[in-house]
Motif scaffolding. Structure first.
Motif, PDB file in Angstrom:
ATOM      1  N   CYS A 219      13.788   6.531   0.813  1.00 21.57           N
ATOM      2  CA  CYS A 219      13.031   5.469   1.475  1.00 21.57           C
ATOM      3  C   CYS A 219      12.797   5.757   2.952  1.00 21.57           C
ATOM      4  CB  CYS A 219      13.790   4.156   1.313  1.00 21.57           C
ATOM      5  SG  CYS A 219      13.021   2.724   2.049  1.00 21.57           S
ATOM      6  N   ARG A 220      13.722   6.516   3.549  1.00 19.32           N
ATOM      7  CA  ARG A 220      13.605   6.798   4.972  1.00 19.32           C
ATOM      8  C   ARG A 220      12.317   7.550   5.301  1.00 19.32           C
ATOM      9  NH1 ARG A 220      18.113   7.136   8.002  1.00 19.32           N
ATOM     10  NH2 ARG A 220      18.992   5.619   6.561  1.00 19.32           N
ATOM     11  N   LEU A 221      11.722   8.181   4.309  1.00 15.85           N
ATOM     12  CA  LEU A 221      10.483   8.912   4.545  1.00 15.85           C
ATOM     13  C   LEU A 221       9.360   7.997   5.015  1.00 15.85           C
ATOM     14  CD1 LEU A 221      10.460  11.420   1.551  1.00 15.85           C
ATOM     15  CD2 LEU A 221      10.798  11.959   3.967  1.00 15.85           C
ATOM     16  N   TRP A 222       9.426   6.697   4.664  1.00 15.62           N
ATOM     17  CA  TRP A 222       8.399   5.773   5.155  1.00 15.62           C
ATOM     18  C   TRP A 222       8.959   4.631   5.984  1.00 15.62           C
ATOM     19  CZ3 TRP A 222       8.430   0.604   4.348  1.00 15.62           C
ATOM     20  CH2 TRP A 222       9.147   0.095   3.246  1.00 15.62           C
ATOM     21  N   CYS A 223      10.168   4.135   5.668  1.00 16.02           N
ATOM     22  CA  CYS A 223      10.631   2.941   6.379  1.00 16.02           C
ATOM     23  C   CYS A 223      11.037   3.259   7.810  1.00 16.02           C
ATOM     24  CB  CYS A 223      11.741   2.231   5.611  1.00 16.02           C
ATOM     25  SG  CYS A 223      13.320   3.072   5.606  1.00 16.02           S
ATOM     26  N   ASP A 224      11.301   4.537   8.114  1.00 16.61           N
ATOM     27  CA  ASP A 224      11.361   4.953   9.507  1.00 16.61           C
ATOM     28  C   ASP A 224       9.932   5.270   9.914  1.00 16.61           C
ATOM     29  OD1 ASP A 224      11.596   6.216  11.982  1.00 16.61           O
ATOM     30  OD2 ASP A 224      13.574   7.026  11.492  1.00 16.61           O
ATOM     31  N   ALA A 225       9.313   4.365  10.650  1.00 20.31           N
ATOM     32  CA  ALA A 225       7.884   4.465  10.953  1.00 20.31           C
ATOM     33  C   ALA A 225       7.524   5.751  11.670  1.00 20.31           C
ATOM     34  CB  ALA A 225       7.462   3.262  11.803  1.00 20.31           C
ATOM     35  N   ARG A 226       8.515   6.402  12.275  1.00 13.32           N
ATOM     36  CA  ARG A 226       8.257   7.632  13.021  1.00 13.32           C
ATOM     37  C   ARG A 226       8.076   8.838  12.111  1.00 13.32           C
ATOM     38  NH1 ARG A 226      13.569   6.496  16.496  1.00 13.32           N
ATOM     39  NH2 ARG A 226      14.238   6.300  14.320  1.00 13.32           N
ATOM     40  N   ASN A 227       8.338   8.656  10.820  1.00  9.25           N
ATOM     41  CA  ASN A 227       8.184   9.747   9.854  1.00  9.25           C
ATOM     42  C   ASN A 227       6.793   9.780   9.226  1.00  9.25           C
ATOM     43  OD1 ASN A 227      10.759  10.766  10.219  1.00  9.25           O
ATOM     44  ND2 ASN A 227      11.654   9.442   8.654  1.00  9.25           N
ATOM     45  N   GLY A 228       5.818   9.228   9.898  1.00  9.80           N
ATOM     46  CA  GLY A 228       4.441   9.334   9.433  1.00  9.80           C
ATOM     47  C   GLY A 228       3.815   8.040   8.965  1.00  9.80           C
ATOM     48  N   SER A 229       4.627   7.013   8.674  1.00 13.18           N
ATOM     49  CA  SER A 229       4.030   5.771   8.162  1.00 13.18           C
ATOM     50  C   SER A 229       3.325   4.988   9.262  1.00 13.18           C
ATOM     51  CB  SER A 229       5.085   4.904   7.464  1.00 13.18           C
ATOM     52  OG  SER A 229       6.120   4.536   8.355  1.00 13.18           O
ATOM     53  N   ASP A 230       3.807   5.079  10.492  1.00 14.40           N
ATOM     54  CA  ASP A 230       3.100   4.439  11.605  1.00 14.40           C
ATOM     55  C   ASP A 230       1.713   5.062  11.768  1.00 14.40           C
ATOM     56  OD1 ASP A 230       2.418   3.172  14.068  1.00 14.40           O
ATOM     57  OD2 ASP A 230       3.213   4.902  15.149  1.00 14.40           O
TER      58      ASP A 230
END
Length: 717
Positions: free
Chosen positions: A412-423
């Motif tokens: 989940c950290r791949l998106w819920c950390d917004a700095r990993n590309g989801s922002d």
């Protein structure tokens, strides 16, 4: 507590995913040439070609060159069963030649299925297998290449039962056509030993476990389910699991379905090269015919590339669509995953509901789901939620939902950390929606952000990245604060503006001290304390006394919360993007909202004494079979949403839609409710088929709406 937790689906236990670290695995994709070796499963090559296709689709740069020289019947032990029609080839006979010719940086080896020669376990055969693997390790490392070992896949006796191909222990001879019935116990031991070699090679990957788990899950409904019809060779589904498992170990967690035309061409390409290299390297299998000479194979592949490359580029493009939703239109965009630094490494769909008739949008209400495939799937309906649409409509705002790749086991950290590309991807979607909706203001309007669990994690980081864009934030059982304070993720820079964003923390009281969910409670409490100490003018706390990690009836406070802050912080001039200061509204909060907050903390909901608005746009049509189709539209009650509709015919109630409203997590609603506070699928329509309508003149129909506290609207016109 136990009763409440029984409704929590495994896929929604999002906090368990948040303890993982995102790893930017450079190995083995930093290798220029990757070589696969193995027995008939690798010879078939499907999992290899799936891996190569996925790497190309996700735009891995630089793209490594993939080689496959898997060979049917091969072992690494040099053993053969007595009744095998020819001595089984030994990879160690040809490995050095392959390394010299291909010069790989990385070698992936998958052996074991044939090495036990389908007999019960014996120390001698096991030792031969170990010796063979040790030779592979020494030879590969001696060439300067790195090595990845795969466990053997499982042997499945189920499809062979009753066919005379399974033999019990104690027989004199066994073979690939008459196997030891518990041969998988042998492969498990071989696989366990492979996993113990992690300190001797660069990587070990267990492909036995995920296949076994997948089959076990399927057999709960179908006891004869298999992915290995002959017990040995996985079908396409099995190869997919192998490919996904390998890619995940390499840091590639996305695995999107591949268009059949593209996969067919990639498979054709792979087989041409496989056969050519197999011939060029040489081998001892008497029944495997040679392929094309290398130069001709490469020329053939160049011709295929002219067809493949356009399909890859097409698959990498976003896909868009739209559909009508009550009182407006939902626009959708799908972005494929991109396996590059700084990009979102998962696929994602964004949904934006735009109310009809709005000339200029003033903001966006963002409804962000949590972690896990169940939560991701629930995000697909967030923009269609009638109750949240009512909030957006009131303030000339759009309503936005999303669905990050709903795949089990995704970090989940791949998106819920917004700095990993989801922002970055989120902002890109706003640019698309601006063009698709002809609302050029979308990329600059402010946001209200509601986030559940991993969505709260995401929201708390978006607060640090874009405080000037955020009207208010609702943290529903989730925040990243506790993770960055303990060093689990990088600590963000928090500007003075970030502390000015109004925040409501809303964990479930049953999360307090809970072994799995306490981080939601503890993190929210600690964040509130820290932010208030830093001068935050507003950070309230609304523990839900009735819930654990599910959302419950929190929307009945969350919607008034956003309504209040939209009234006090949304720019007065629709052309301005300057948010109003938070401190100016504190006195009004105490007058207008304090009692609602206190009621929620005490009861887990907010009361309502006003009936919903009456339905409208009623249409009645007699169908050919004599039944009558009744349709209507309705605006959700702002305070309490819609529970159901009462159908009246000639002044008498004849039905209710739905007949028995359901909701495991809170008040029953017309659209239902998921664990993640979004409508359940399929979305219900505002329609009723009157199967008992009298013949002749059409009866007079009227509709009444019922809200979630069971107050009834006036009758429709």
């Amino acid at each position: 507590m136990r009763k409440m937790l029984q409704f929590i689906p495994l896929v929604a236990l999002s906090l368990c995913c948040l303890s993982l670290h995102v790893q930017a695995n450079s190995f083995p994709l930093d290798g220029k040439r990757i070589l696969f070796i193995g027995d008939s499963i690798t010879h078939a090559g499907q999992y290899v070609y799936l891996i190569e296709t996925e790497l190309r689709l996700q735009d891995v740069q630089p793209m490594p060159e993939i080689f496959n020289i898997g060979l049917g019947s091969e072992t690494c032990s040099g053993l053969s069963e007595p009744d095998h029609p020819f001595p089984r080839p030994d990879v160690n006979e040809r490995l050095q030649r392959a390394l010299t010719k291909i010069k790989p940086d990385v070698v992936i080896a998958c052996y074991g299925m044939n090495d036990g020669i389908y007999y019960p376990f014996s120390k001698e055969r096991f030792q031969a297998y170990q010796d063979g693997v040790n030779k592979v390790i020494a030879t590969v490392h001696g060439s300067g290449a790195k090595l990845i070992l795969l466990t053997p896949p499982p042997f499945d006796p189920v499809p062979l039962k009753g066919k005379g191909k399974l033999l019990p222990e104690g027989k004199k001879k066994y073979a690939y056509f008459e196997m030891y019935e518990n041969y998988d116990t042998v492969l498990k031991r071989y696989g366990q030993w492979i996993m113990q070699q992690k300190d001797r090679v660069e990587m070990v990957i267990n492909i036995h476990a995920p296949i076994t788990a997948f089959v076990k899950e399927k057999r709960k409904k179908n006891p004869t389910f298999t992915i290995s019809p002959d017990g040995i060779h996985p079908n396409s589904e099995g190869h997919r699991i192998i490919a996904e498992t390998i890619l995940k170990a390499w840091g590639i967690e996305s695995f999107a379905p591949v268009r059949p035309e593209l996969q067919k061409l990639m498979t054709q390409r792979g087989r041409i090269l496989h056969d050519a290299w197999l011939k060029d390297v040489g081998h001892k299998h008497p029944r495997v015919k040679g392929g094309l000479p290398l130069n001709k194979a490469i020329a053939k592949v160049k011709e295929l590339e002219e067809k493949i490359e356009p399909l890859v580029k097409q698959a990498q493009k976003p896909v868009t669509s739209k559909h009508q939703s009550t009182g407006g239109t939902v626009y959708q965009i799908h972005y494929p995953a991109v396996a590059q630094e700084g990009e979102l490494k998962l696929s994602v769909d964004y949904y934006l509901w735009v109310p009809a008739g709005v000339k200029k949008l003033r903001g966006i209400v963002v409804h962000q789901h949590g972690c896990g495939p169940g939560s991701s799937t629930s995000g697909q309906t967030a923009a269609d939620d009638l109750h949240w649409q009512a909030l957006a409509k009131k303030w000339d705002c759009a309503l936005m939902g999303s669905s990050y790749e709903p795949k089990k086991g995704v970090n989940c950290r791949l998106w819920c950390d917004a700095r990993n590309g989801s922002d970055k991807r989120f902002l890109q979607s706003l640019d698309y929606f601006a063009k698709a909706t002809s609302h050029a203001e979308i990329p600059t309007v402010p946001w209200c952000i509601w986030g559940h669990s991993g969505g709260g994690f995401w929201a708390s980081l978006m607060q640090t990245l874009h405080p000037e864009r955020i009207v208010a934030i609702w943290l529903q059982s989730g925040t990243a604060f506790g993770y960055w304070t303990k060093g689990d993720i990088e600590t963000p820079e928090i500007s003075a503006a970030a502390y000015q964003v109004p925040v409501m923390g809303n964990p479930g009281l049953k999360e307090k001290g809970h072994p799995r969910f306490r981080s939601a409670w503890d993190g929210t409490v600690a964040m509130r304390k820290a932010y208030l100490e830093k001068g935050s003018p507003f950070f309230e706390f609304a523990p839900d006394p009735r819930t654990a990690h599910e959302c419950g009836d929190s929307r009945y406070l969350a919607i008034p919360f956003f309504d209040f802050w939209l009234a006090h912080r949304l720019p007065e001039d629709a052309n301005s993007i300057q948010l109003q200061p938070t401190k100016n509204a504190i006195a009004d909060w105490d007058k207008q909202m304090k009692s609602k907050l206190e009621e929620f903390i005490k009861t887990g909901s907010v009361s309502d004494t006003t009936p919903p608005p009456a339905p409208k746009s009623l249409q009645v049509k007699r169908l050919e079979d004599g039944t009558v189709q009744v349709t209507w539209t309705a605006r959700a009650d702002f305070e309490s949403g819609i529970r159901a509709f009462i159908i009246e015919r000639n002044g008498k109630q004849i039905a209710q839609v739905p007949e028995k409203p359901k909701n495991h997590f809170g008040r029953p609603l017309f659209q239902g409710m998921t664990y993640s506070d979004s409508p359940t699928k399929p979305l219900p329509s505002m329609s009723f088929l009157d199967k008992t309508a009298p013949k002749g003149k059409l009866p007079v129909y009227r509709i009444r709406a019922v809200n979630s506290v069971e107050l009834v609207s006036p009758v429709s016109k």
